[in-house]
Design a protein around this motif. Structure first.
Motif, PDB file in Angstrom:
ATOM      1  N   HIS A 444       0.834  -1.214   0.000  1.00  0.00           N
ATOM      2  CA  HIS A 444       0.000   0.000   0.000  1.00  0.00           C
ATOM      3  C   HIS A 444       0.864   1.258   0.000  1.00  0.00           C
ATOM      4  CE1 HIS A 444      -4.020  -1.975   1.438  1.00  0.00           C
ATOM      5  NE2 HIS A 444      -3.697  -2.260   0.195  1.00  0.00           N
ATOM      6  N   TRP A 445       1.959   1.197   0.754  1.00  0.00           N
ATOM      7  CA  TRP A 445       2.901   2.318   0.755  1.00  0.00           C
ATOM      8  C   TRP A 445       3.479   2.521  -0.661  1.00  0.00           C
ATOM      9  CZ3 TRP A 445       8.525   0.988   1.309  1.00  0.00           C
ATOM     10  CH2 TRP A 445       9.337   2.124   1.292  1.00  0.00           C
ATOM     11  N   ILE A 446       3.908   1.422  -1.283  1.00  0.00           N
ATOM     12  CA  ILE A 446       4.501   1.512  -2.628  1.00  0.00           C
ATOM     13  C   ILE A 446       3.460   1.999  -3.647  1.00  0.00           C
ATOM     14  CG2 ILE A 446       5.491   0.113  -4.512  1.00  0.00           C
ATOM     15  CD1 ILE A 446       6.762  -1.632  -2.231  1.00  0.00           C
ATOM     16  N   ASP A 447       2.219   1.564  -3.468  1.00  0.00           N
ATOM     17  CA  ASP A 447       1.145   1.968  -4.399  1.00  0.00           C
ATOM     18  C   ASP A 447       0.689   3.409  -4.167  1.00  0.00           C
ATOM     19  OD1 ASP A 447       1.185  -0.559  -5.393  1.00  0.00           O
ATOM     20  OD2 ASP A 447      -0.655  -1.238  -4.418  1.00  0.00           O
ATOM     21  N   GLY A 448       1.170   4.036  -3.112  1.00  0.00           N
ATOM     22  CA  GLY A 448       0.781   5.421  -2.846  1.00  0.00           C
ATOM     23  C   GLY A 448      -0.578   5.551  -2.192  1.00  0.00           C
ATOM     24  N   VAL A 449      -1.036   4.479  -1.543  1.00  0.00           N
ATOM     25  CA  VAL A 449      -2.347   4.525  -0.887  1.00  0.00           C
ATOM     26  C   VAL A 449      -2.318   5.504   0.291  1.00  0.00           C
ATOM     27  CG1 VAL A 449      -4.015   3.143   0.444  1.00  0.00           C
ATOM     28  CG2 VAL A 449      -2.954   2.183  -1.589  1.00  0.00           C
ATOM     29  N   GLU A 450      -1.152   5.606   0.923  1.00  0.00           N
ATOM     30  CA  GLU A 450      -1.076   6.420   2.140  1.00  0.00           C
ATOM     31  C   GLU A 450      -0.230   7.673   1.988  1.00  0.00           C
ATOM     32  OE1 GLU A 450       0.736   3.456   4.418  1.00  0.00           O
ATOM     33  OE2 GLU A 450      -1.038   2.187   4.364  1.00  0.00           O
ATOM     34  N   GLY A 451      -0.026   8.124   0.767  1.00  0.00           N
ATOM     35  CA  GLY A 451       0.826   9.308   0.592  1.00  0.00           C
ATOM     36  C   GLY A 451       1.637   9.163  -0.685  1.00  0.00           C
ATOM     37  N   PRO A 452       2.678   9.952  -0.825  1.00  0.00           N
ATOM     38  CA  PRO A 452       3.450   9.890  -2.059  1.00  0.00           C
ATOM     39  C   PRO A 452       4.115   8.525  -2.239  1.00  0.00           C
ATOM     40  CG  PRO A 452       4.527  11.307  -0.437  1.00  0.00           C
ATOM     41  CD  PRO A 452       3.205  10.926   0.137  1.00  0.00           C
ATOM     42  N   ARG A 453       4.223   8.106  -3.472  1.00  0.00           N
ATOM     43  CA  ARG A 453       4.831   6.800  -3.733  1.00  0.00           C
ATOM     44  C   ARG A 453       6.349   6.895  -3.572  1.00  0.00           C
ATOM     45  NH1 ARG A 453       2.422   4.082  -9.078  1.00  0.00           N
ATOM     46  NH2 ARG A 453       3.412   2.328  -8.036  1.00  0.00           N
ATOM     47  N   PRO A 454       6.974   5.901  -2.937  1.00  0.00           N
ATOM     48  CA  PRO A 454       8.429   5.934  -2.800  1.00  0.00           C
ATOM     49  C   PRO A 454       9.105   5.763  -4.161  1.00  0.00           C
ATOM     50  CG  PRO A 454       7.558   3.811  -2.067  1.00  0.00           C
ATOM     51  CD  PRO A 454       6.369   4.679  -2.357  1.00  0.00           C
ATOM     52  N   ARG A 455      10.237   6.428  -4.336  1.00  0.00           N
ATOM     53  CA  ARG A 455      10.972   6.325  -5.606  1.00  0.00           C
ATOM     54  C   ARG A 455      11.986   5.194  -5.512  1.00  0.00           C
ATOM     55  NH1 ARG A 455      10.366   9.307  -9.665  1.00  0.00           N
ATOM     56  NH2 ARG A 455       8.571  10.624  -9.324  1.00  0.00           N
ATOM     57  N   PRO A 456      11.930   4.260  -6.427  1.00  0.00           N
ATOM     58  CA  PRO A 456      12.925   3.185  -6.391  1.00  0.00           C
ATOM     59  C   PRO A 456      14.304   3.699  -6.803  1.00  0.00           C
ATOM     60  CG  PRO A 456      11.476   2.942  -8.301  1.00  0.00           C
ATOM     61  CD  PRO A 456      10.956   4.109  -7.515  1.00  0.00           C
ATOM     62  N   SER A 457      15.365   3.113  -6.259  1.00  0.00           N
ATOM     63  CA  SER A 457      16.722   3.513  -6.666  1.00  0.00           C
ATOM     64  C   SER A 457      17.017   2.942  -8.040  1.00  0.00           C
ATOM     65  CB  SER A 457      17.766   2.923  -5.724  1.00  0.00           C
ATOM     66  OG  SER A 457      17.453   3.230  -4.426  1.00  0.00           O
ATOM     67  N   PRO A 458      17.595   3.750  -8.892  1.00  0.00           N
ATOM     68  CA  PRO A 458      17.932   3.239 -10.215  1.00  0.00           C
ATOM     69  C   PRO A 458      19.109   2.265 -10.150  1.00  0.00           C
ATOM     70  CG  PRO A 458      18.720   5.493  -9.945  1.00  0.00           C
ATOM     71  CD  PRO A 458      17.966   5.162  -8.696  1.00  0.00           C
ATOM     72  N   TYR A 459      19.091   1.251 -10.991  1.00  0.00           N
ATOM     73  CA  TYR A 459      20.279   0.383 -11.133  1.00  0.00           C
ATOM     74  C   TYR A 459      20.437   0.052 -12.615  1.00  0.00           C
ATOM     75  CZ  TYR A 459      16.846  -3.508 -11.216  1.00  0.00           C
ATOM     76  OH  TYR A 459      15.789  -4.341 -11.521  1.00  0.00           O
ATOM     77  N   PRO A 460      21.680  -0.040 -13.067  1.00  0.00           N
ATOM     78  CA  PRO A 460      21.885  -0.289 -14.494  1.00  0.00           C
ATOM     79  C   PRO A 460      21.455  -1.697 -14.897  1.00  0.00           C
ATOM     80  CG  PRO A 460      23.920   0.478 -13.418  1.00  0.00           C
ATOM     81  CD  PRO A 460      22.939   0.168 -12.337  1.00  0.00           C
ATOM     82  N   TYR A 461      20.845  -1.819 -16.041  1.00  0.00           N
ATOM     83  CA  TYR A 461      20.497  -3.119 -16.630  1.00  0.00           C
ATOM     84  C   TYR A 461      21.763  -3.983 -16.623  1.00  0.00           C
ATOM     85  CZ  TYR A 461      17.961  -6.195 -19.950  1.00  0.00           C
ATOM     86  OH  TYR A 461      17.305  -7.243 -20.552  1.00  0.00           O
ATOM     87  N   GLY A 462      21.658  -5.175 -16.107  1.00  0.00           N
ATOM     88  CA  GLY A 462      22.817  -6.074 -16.108  1.00  0.00           C
ATOM     89  C   GLY A 462      23.712  -5.940 -14.881  1.00  0.00           C
ATOM     90  N   SER A 463      23.307  -5.132 -13.899  1.00  0.00           N
ATOM     91  CA  SER A 463      24.149  -4.975 -12.697  1.00  0.00           C
ATOM     92  C   SER A 463      23.655  -5.897 -11.576  1.00  0.00           C
ATOM     93  CB  SER A 463      24.110  -3.521 -12.225  1.00  0.00           C
ATOM     94  OG  SER A 463      22.801  -3.193 -11.792  1.00  0.00           O
TER      95      SER A 463
END
Ligand code: BG6
Length: 484
Positions: A444-463
């Motif tokens: 629910h937190w990730i879906d933004g049910v309770e506020g702003p959605r958390p931003r995932p950390s970027p990682y390079p394809y293949g890392s």
């Protein structure tokens, strides 16, 4: 046991799951003589196509790289017992039509008995109407009826309860087989034997000996073309909440009273109930970005612009019971990583007050795929005139130890179990309920049910994943051994 006079109906016969998994598994079973006598397979979908086209699709993923004539002959036989019928998913006449087709097949049986296995290889939007229509129109009065369904079972605790509630209006728990295909994998099935047929394992299996456990799922490809589905669910619903949690429950449950399905599932539920919902601080999210000429998640045309859906997640679970209190269990999964690997890594504690310095910890690794293996990292004296502890491995690589064994595909194992009526490797309703309880708050937190959605950390394809990963695991006490 297996029932003769069985028809297997595959709903969604023209879809991806059926083509890639269900039909190859049915063929594998047929080829090796595991299907019941007089079995018949009926494909059902909306697409209008003739039998030749259906046979082409249904057999398109069956492998025969060396053109083995024996396999080709079996494929031809397999086609003869497979017929197709098209129809809708929401109207009774279509299902009555299907029943007529089933009856015409069954009229050739030597006895009156007619058993039916309904496999719903369908999108969740039609689970409920199909289950209802099948019960109303296609239920055999003279035999056994069973239904196979597969995830997604809802998107959180409430929607799962709603879905299960609707399905239960037509099908009993005993008739229902919920697939989590990880339960059909050879190494996952081996866990029960490793744990409960070895006294040496049992003795070290608790918080006194074990420092931390990691269950890791890595795929070297992104969502390529499957972004529409994936974006709605994310990696936690796709892999952690089901596949990895199932593995965790078998790894940590107490010894079941017997090998019977209900005894095993009782213990799985019990250990899951001891796990409180995952906390935000115990969660690391990532999303892959383009690198080395490979597209990022957001470059996939089927993914909505600017999506913050995680394609990587690491979560820490704690089991509040006497055996496991204080031991972190890390579940981590990611798409577009550096390798294809699924494994369980049990890291033991340091030897305390030992006579040797700077020695590596013992680790027991169970590699689920690719290439099944169990190995124990063990310190051994370096051969020679001096005494030094060297990290080595006691290695049970299946390819070497069981070189002649043919390891069944997960779906082969599971379809055979469903045909036999064995529920051991299927997910019971209360297991799903408690699994969703553990994950729903962070979802629910990730879906933004309770506020702003958390931003995932970027990682390079293949890392290896987001750069924060090593720290995240390090804090939990995981120590990299000298050989990485
Ligand atoms: C499925 C997921 O359940 O499991 C996929 O939806 C994932 O995203 C797949 O790729 C992995 O299964 P396996 O058997 O290839 O490890």
């Amino acid at each position: 046991e297996l029932k003769d006079n069985t028809v297997i109906v595959v709903f969604g016969a023209s879809g991806d799951l059926a083509k890639k998994k269900t039909y190859p598994a049915l063929f594998g079973l047929y080829r090796n003589g595991y299907l019941p006598k007089d079995v018949h397979i009926v494909g059902y979908a909306r697409t209008k196509m003739d039998e030749a086209e259906y046979h082409k699709r249904a057999t398109s993923y069956i492998k025969n790289p060396d053109n083995d004539p024996e396999v080709s002959a079996k494929v031809e036989e397999f086609k003869k017992l497979s017929t197709y019928i098209s129809g809708g998913y929401e109207d009774s006449p279509s299902f009555q039509n299907l029943t007529k087709h089933l009856e015409s097949i069954e009229s050739k049986y030597p006895s009156k008995e007619a058993n039916r296995l309904f496999y719903l290889a369908l999108p969740p939007s039609v689970f409920v109407p199909v289950a209802k229509h099948v019960k109303e129109s296609c239920y055999s009065a003279n035999g056994i009826n069973r239904i196979i369904v597969e995830k997604p079972f809802g998107k959180d605790l409430q929607s799962c309860r709603d879905l299960l509630g609707s399905l239960k209006q037509s099908w009993t728990e005993d008739e229902t087989f919920r697939i989590d295909h990880y339960l059909g994998k050879e190494m996952v099935k081996n866990l029960l034997v490793l744990r409960f047929a070895n006294i040496a394992m049992g003795a070290a299996w608790d918080k006194n000996s074990i420092s931390n456990v990691q269950i890791t799922f890595k795929e070297p490809f992104g969502t390529e073309g499957r972004g529409g589905y994936f974006d709605e669910f994310g990696i936690i619903r796709d892999v952690l909440q089901n596949h990895l949690l199932q593995v965790l429950s078998i790894l940590t449950m107490e010894r079941p009273v017997s090998f019977a399905a209900e005894d095993i599932r009782d213990e799985k539920v019990k250990v899951l109930r001891a796990i409180p919902p995952i906390e935000r601080k115990d969660t690391l999210l990532g999303q892959y970005v383009s690198a080395n000429g490979k597209p990022g998640y957001l470059d996939d045309d089927t993914v909505p612009k600017g999506s913050v859906c995680p394609t990587f997640a690491a979560t820490v679970l704690w089991i509040n019971n006497e055996r496991w209190e204080g031991v972190p269990f890390v579940l981590k999964a990611g798409k577009a990583l550096n390798e294809a690997k699924v494994e369980i890594r049990v890291q033991f504690k340091d030897v305390t007050q030992g006579i040797f310095k700077d020695i590596s910890r013992n680790e027991l690794v169970m590699r689920i795929q690719p290439s099944e293996a169990v190995y124990l990292k063990l310190n051994t004296k370096t051969p020679g005139l001096y005494t030094r502890a060297l990290p080595t491995e006691m290695d049970l690589t299946y390819k070497r130890r069981f070189s002649d064994a043919k390891i069944p595909e997960a779906y082969e194992a599971l379809i055979l179990d469903a045909l036999k009526g064995d529920h051991s490797n299927f997910v019971r309703d209360d297991e799903l309920d408690v699994a969703w309880k553990i994950f729903t708050p962070i979802l629910h937190w990730i879906d933004g049910v309770e506020g702003p959605r958390p931003r995932p950390s970027p990682y390079p394809y293949g890392s290896r994943g987001p750069k924060e990963l090593d720290d995240f695991i390090g804090k939990l006490g995981y120590k990299r051994s000298t050989d990485g």
